[in-house]
Design a protein around this motif. Structure first.
Motif, PDB file in Angstrom:
ATOM      1  N   LEU A  41       0.858  -1.220   0.057  1.00 25.81           N
ATOM      2  CA  LEU A  41       0.042  -0.098   0.021  1.00 25.81           C
ATOM      3  C   LEU A  41       0.826   1.262  -0.045  1.00 25.81           C
ATOM      4  N   TYR A  42       0.473   2.295  -0.730  1.00 23.73           N
ATOM      5  CA  TYR A  42       1.406   3.598  -0.631  1.00 23.73           C
ATOM      6  C   TYR A  42       0.850   4.298   0.660  1.00 23.73           C
ATOM      7  N   ILE A 126     -14.849   6.233  -3.489  1.00 23.21           N
ATOM      8  CA  ILE A 126     -13.655   5.630  -3.899  1.00 23.21           C
ATOM      9  C   ILE A 126     -13.208   4.809  -2.560  1.00 23.21           C
ATOM     10  N   ILE A 127     -12.815   3.764  -2.917  1.00 30.59           N
ATOM     11  CA  ILE A 127     -11.888   2.857  -2.000  1.00 30.59           C
ATOM     12  C   ILE A 127     -10.621   2.208  -2.757  1.00 30.59           C
ATOM     13  N   ASP A 128      -9.571   1.941  -2.087  1.00 30.34           N
ATOM     14  CA  ASP A 128      -8.414   1.099  -2.616  1.00 30.34           C
ATOM     15  C   ASP A 128      -7.954   0.124  -1.762  1.00 30.34           C
ATOM     16  N   THR A 129      -7.684  -0.858  -2.249  1.00 31.39           N
ATOM     17  CA  THR A 129      -7.169  -2.143  -1.579  1.00 31.39           C
ATOM     18  C   THR A 129      -6.147  -2.838  -2.380  1.00 31.39           C
ATOM     19  N   ALA A 136     -11.555  -8.227   1.295  1.00 31.47           N
ATOM     20  CA  ALA A 136     -12.044  -6.702   1.047  1.00 31.47           C
ATOM     21  C   ALA A 136     -12.549  -6.711  -0.286  1.00 31.47           C
ATOM     22  N   ILE A 137     -12.059  -6.886  -1.316  1.00 30.58           N
ATOM     23  CA  ILE A 137     -12.780  -6.763  -2.568  1.00 30.58           C
ATOM     24  C   ILE A 137     -14.229  -7.543  -2.574  1.00 30.58           C
ATOM     25  N   ASN A 138     -14.299  -8.615  -2.167  1.00 23.23           N
ATOM     26  CA  ASN A 138     -15.749  -9.153  -2.008  1.00 23.23           C
ATOM     27  C   ASN A 138     -16.616  -8.439  -1.324  1.00 23.23           C
ATOM     28  N   PHE A 139     -16.061  -7.851  -0.113  1.00 21.47           N
ATOM     29  CA  PHE A 139     -16.859  -6.944   0.690  1.00 21.47           C
ATOM     30  C   PHE A 139     -17.588  -5.752  -0.180  1.00 21.47           C
ATOM     31  N   PHE A 140     -16.621  -4.875  -0.853  1.00 19.72           N
ATOM     32  CA  PHE A 140     -16.872  -3.907  -1.724  1.00 19.72           C
ATOM     33  C   PHE A 140     -17.910  -4.260  -2.830  1.00 19.72           C
ATOM     34  N   VAL A 141     -17.594  -5.302  -3.634  1.00 23.44           N
ATOM     35  CA  VAL A 141     -18.345  -5.599  -4.702  1.00 23.44           C
ATOM     36  C   VAL A 141     -19.578  -6.051  -4.045  1.00 23.44           C
ATOM     37  N   GLU A 150      -7.189  -1.873 -11.834  1.00 25.81           N
ATOM     38  CA  GLU A 150      -5.736  -2.195 -10.857  1.00 25.81           C
ATOM     39  C   GLU A 150      -4.919  -0.874 -11.451  1.00 25.81           C
ATOM     40  N   HIS A 151      -3.974  -0.527 -10.578  1.00 29.96           N
ATOM     41  CA  HIS A 151      -3.101   0.325 -10.901  1.00 29.96           C
ATOM     42  C   HIS A 151      -1.544  -0.247 -10.609  1.00 29.96           C
TER      43      HIS A 151
END
Length: 170
Positions: A41-42, A126-129, A136-141, A150-151
């Motif tokens: 994570l940045y 906006i979120i990032d993970t 986390a991805i499943n939670f937000f979807v 993706e960056h």
């Protein structure tokens, strides 16, 4: 005075974070956002991160508690982009004690922070993970997020010596 349900158990309550919560929020986050996790994570989990959000957008810094015990937190902020009429909400951190992660605490925190963002005129959240953080991805979807982008994230460790390779001239 705390509220109880009909079984005598204390109810989960979502409220705005206060300065006395900073230490416990930090320690919960420390357990969740370990160095191993935050390498990718940045943003890094530290006291500065919490106090900055708390000082700039404290109405978007909320905690879940049951009785005297903090169960989790959500920390957010708003962003106004140059040349855009939209106001964005940025959910920076959402954390729930590991042993309580299946008990809808994150869901309650998420819904409350979104409600507060809407009140402030936010039109998009906006979120990032990390790309490999499947829970986390499943939670937000599940909560309606889409348009996953993706960056590329790269690091250069300046504490290691890098030998410059000679450039071959044509």
């Amino acid at each position: 005075m705390s509220e109880n349900n009909h079984n005598g158990e204390e109810l989960l309550r979502i409220r705005e974070m206060i300065i006395d919560d900073l230490s416990e929020v930090f320690h919960i986050g420390e357990e969740l956002f370990t160095a191993e996790y935050s390498q990718s994570l940045y943003r890094t989990w530290d006291e500065y991160e919490i106090t900055t959000l708390f000082n700039s957008d404290n109405e978007l810094c909320i905690v879940a508690e049951q009785g005297e015990r903090l169960l989790g937190f959500a920390l957010g902020t708003t962003v106004k982009k140059h040349n855009s009429p939209w106001k964005y909400g940025y959910l920076v951190w959402l954390g729930v004690r590991r042993e309580l992660q299946k008990l809808q605490v994150g869901e309650r925190l998420f819904k409350e922070i979104v409600r507060r963002m809407k009140e402030q005129g936010v039109r998009m959240v906006i979120i990032d993970t990390s790309a490999n953080n499947k829970p986390a991805i499943n939670f937000f979807v599940k909560h309606g997020f889409d348009n996953i982008q993706e960056h590329v994230y790269m690091t250069l460790n300046l504490s290691r010596r890098h030998k410059k390779r000679p450039v071959k001239k044509p």
